[in-house]
Scaffold this motif. Sequence first.
Motif, short mmCIF file in Angstrom:
data_model
loop_
_atom_site.label_atom_id
_atom_site.label_comp_id
_atom_site.label_asym_id
_atom_site.label_seq_id
_atom_site.Cartn_x
_atom_site.Cartn_y
_atom_site.Cartn_z
N ASN A 1 100.15 35.63 25.80
CA ASN A 1 99.28 34.47 25.56
C ASN A 1 99.99 33.31 24.87
O ASN A 1 99.34 32.34 24.48
CB ASN A 1 98.07 34.89 24.74
N ASP A 2 101.30 33.41 24.70
CA ASP A 2 102.06 32.36 24.02
C ASP A 2 103.30 32.05 24.84
O ASP A 2 104.24 32.84 24.89
CB ASP A 2 102.44 32.81 22.60
N ARG A 3 103.30 30.91 25.52
CA ARG A 3 104.41 30.57 26.40
C ARG A 3 105.67 30.19 25.64
O ARG A 3 106.74 30.06 26.24
CB ARG A 3 104.00 29.42 27.33
N THR A 4 105.56 30.03 24.32
CA THR A 4 106.76 29.68 23.54
C THR A 4 107.65 30.90 23.31
O THR A 4 108.83 30.74 22.97
CB THR A 4 106.35 29.08 22.19
N LEU A 5 107.10 32.11 23.46
CA LEU A 5 107.91 33.31 23.30
C LEU A 5 108.71 33.58 24.57
O LEU A 5 108.23 33.34 25.68
CB LEU A 5 107.03 34.52 22.97
N ALA A 6 109.90 34.10 24.41
CA ALA A 6 110.77 34.39 25.55
C ALA A 6 110.28 35.62 26.30
O ALA A 6 109.58 36.48 25.75
CB ALA A 6 112.21 34.59 25.08
N ARG A 7 110.67 35.69 27.58
CA ARG A 7 110.30 36.84 28.39
C ARG A 7 110.85 38.13 27.79
O ARG A 7 110.18 39.17 27.77
CB ARG A 7 110.84 36.64 29.81
N SER A 8 112.07 38.07 27.28
CA SER A 8 112.69 39.26 26.70
C SER A 8 111.93 39.76 25.48
O SER A 8 111.88 40.97 25.22
CB SER A 8 114.13 38.94 26.30
N GLU A 9 111.29 38.85 24.74
CA GLU A 9 110.53 39.26 23.56
C GLU A 9 109.28 40.04 23.98
O GLU A 9 108.93 41.06 23.37
CB GLU A 9 110.13 38.03 22.75
N TYR A 10 108.63 39.58 25.02
CA TYR A 10 107.45 40.31 25.50
C TYR A 10 107.84 41.69 26.04
O TYR A 10 107.12 42.68 25.81
CB TYR A 10 106.73 39.50 26.58
N LEU A 11 108.95 41.76 26.73
CA LEU A 11 109.40 43.07 27.24
C LEU A 11 109.79 43.99 26.09
O LEU A 11 109.56 45.21 26.15
CB LEU A 11 110.57 42.88 28.19
N ARG A 12 110.37 43.42 25.04
CA ARG A 12 110.70 44.24 23.86
C ARG A 12 109.44 44.79 23.23
O ARG A 12 109.38 45.97 22.83
CB ARG A 12 111.46 43.39 22.84
N ARG A 13 108.41 43.97 23.16
CA ARG A 13 107.15 44.43 22.57
C ARG A 13 106.50 45.52 23.43
O ARG A 13 105.96 46.50 22.91
CB ARG A 13 106.20 43.26 22.39
N ALA A 14 106.55 45.31 24.74
CA ALA A 14 105.99 46.34 25.63
C ALA A 14 106.77 47.64 25.50
O ALA A 14 106.20 48.74 25.51
CB ALA A 14 106.01 45.84 27.07
N ASP A 15 108.09 47.54 25.38
CA ASP A 15 108.93 48.74 25.23
C ASP A 15 108.63 49.42 23.90
O ASP A 15 108.63 50.66 23.81
CB ASP A 15 110.40 48.34 25.31
#
Length: 736
Positions: free
Chosen positions: A423-437
């Motif tokens: 929900n925050d486009r300022t975060l990088a794609r890698s950060e979201y994948l890290r959180r999912a992991d």
Amino acid sequence: MLLAISGVAILGLVFVAALWAGKESDAAALDHQRKLVNGRLQDQVDRVSKDMRLMAAGFSSLLSENAVVADGGNDNSTAEAFATVATTAFGYNGTYLVTSTGELALEADAETARRYKWIRPLLLPMIRQADLKGPGQSETNPERIHVALMKLEGRPSIAGVTKVTASIEANGARTRLAQPLYLAAFRFLDGATLDALSREQGLAGARYARTADAEANEVAFQIEATATNEPIGFIIWAPDLPGSRVVARLVPLLSVAGLLIGGLFFALMARLRKSLQELGRSEDHARHLSYHDVLTGLPNRALFAERFQHCLDTLDASSGYAIVALIDLDRFKEINDTYGHPAGDELLRSVVIRLSPLFGERDMLARVGGDEFALLLPPGSAAGRALPELWEEVVSELAKPFNLRNGDIVVRIGGSIGAVTVNDRTLARSEYLRRADLALYEAKSHGRGRCVEYHEYLDTRNVEKDNLTQDLRLLLGSASDSVTQEPKGELEVFFQSVHLASDEMPLSGAEALVRWRHPHLGLLTPDMFIPIAEEAGLIDQLGEWVLRTAAIRAASWPLGITLAVNVSPSQVRRRGFGDRVLSIIKEAGLSPSRLELELTEAALFNLDHGAQETLAILRAHGIRIALDDFGTGFSSLSHLIQFNIDRIKIDRSFVSLLGSQAEGAAIVSSIIGLSRTLGKTTTAEGIETQGQRDFLIAAGCTDLQGFYFSRPMAGVDFDRIIARNEDGNTRAAHTG
């Protein structure tokens, strides 16, 4: 060939231009006719406004001169006659003089009164609006005329209402009417009005319809109510389309010319088309391979990253939020190692077939690793269901058995999910994948077969986990001794008593349970650091330390008291594990017959042939093997025989059902009966009440363990219990 192609191109342009010109001409003609009809309707509205003004003036003059009528008397013949003349002269289907409440101001015959009764509710809002002062209407110009399109008596109509102002002479002075009167009139748009419109505008076959049931060669013009914009009818006619007539004459000529030219290069175009198709298929296949997984046909990591980045770039507050989830197959490696890679590949394809129907067309399921999948749910998706329901279906589908090699092999795997809200486009794609992991790791470390959604506390827990890992590594002596570190506490072995299931319930043994007395976090139970030790590769070292420490203390216990120690799958699979166990108990002075190694059902599932041989060697030396948490894992009854299990431990989750649910007694009794039939001893864990104890004794359970007898305690405290138990046995022997 070039001339032929040029000719075809020119002919095609002429043909397209003719079609385009005809279409534009038809559209312009149709638009013109619609505008004429719309203008004609507006003229009708303007005409009604003018007519209402004239008729209102006539009624005002009549009322001013006829005091009897104006004062509500019975002599209204003159006014009725004027109304009849106004209706006839102006071409209206009905004209009424009414009061502000919508009642007829003049007496009328029964037919007129009945007709007005049905249309009165529709005219009453207009009467109220006619009494309101509108823009451009001042006190010096009080004329208020309200005209509207509406449906009256089921027919489209134009209705008008205006206030009739009049004054009468009384006592030598003229005064306005005490009760205001209103003139209401309406005219039907169908019938004679539509015929006149058709003749004036040249509308061929114009007719009125209640619905837009135009034929293929007709058009429908919708008449909308002024107040509500709802359709009150349709004017349907066959439009005059000059462009279509011209095109119809040109098409045959152009078609013949096209066939002649087309025959000259048809063969060449067919060959070129075939070559281009082959080239296109080759390019599409190469492009597909670069963005899709060859085995499953799913999008690969590259395509998933591209789609995820696009979703992130287009994300805004109005579009909502997206969901990214990582799905990991549990126990896939064991299937691959046991049955080979072809079976693993077949399993992956079966997983895709089973999961794909759960997601929508806009969702993307991708394979991003060996047994790891990624799921992207764009804003507004989630396959039309609540997320918890979707995750539950995914986990449930993965938990079902998979039939491989035409049913020759049946396996169970399960799956874990880590999800994160984007929900925050300022975060990088890698950060979201890290959180999912991180959420996926949380799901796998808490029993697997579940979904965990990312929360900020997971990051905090991850930092704490890293700190605990480092502390444990230092505590076990794995870190460099040259680095000075603050104290990390100490490991302790606690013992929980095990009692024979008899009336006296004598002490029969103890289970060793490790504790970590941390300097900052206090006394930590195994569930807080055993998973950390397994992930960090410290579980073998920790397990060996527990076994050595417990064996040294148990060696001093009376010979009749046994020691149970939990071992992990990695310990059993490690080469030389059996020799190491025998060496430790020999150094400690503990007889092999007094040692019992406990493994969980999940551990048995993960053991290979070499680990089975290790367990067989240990049993040959007298060490017993116990199956812990029986009935809670994915093992099968064949493991009881395959691994030569000596003891079955009934899980505390089943024991807790005793006395609260009828199913609990049935499950526990079945396990005890199965164990007795197979010649295995049983230990019930988690006993907390006397009722549970009595039931288990009556059911034939061999040993009992739980808080009802004692909680886990330090070795010194447990030695005191042994001493009291020995004293009690001695007194009982003397008394006997």
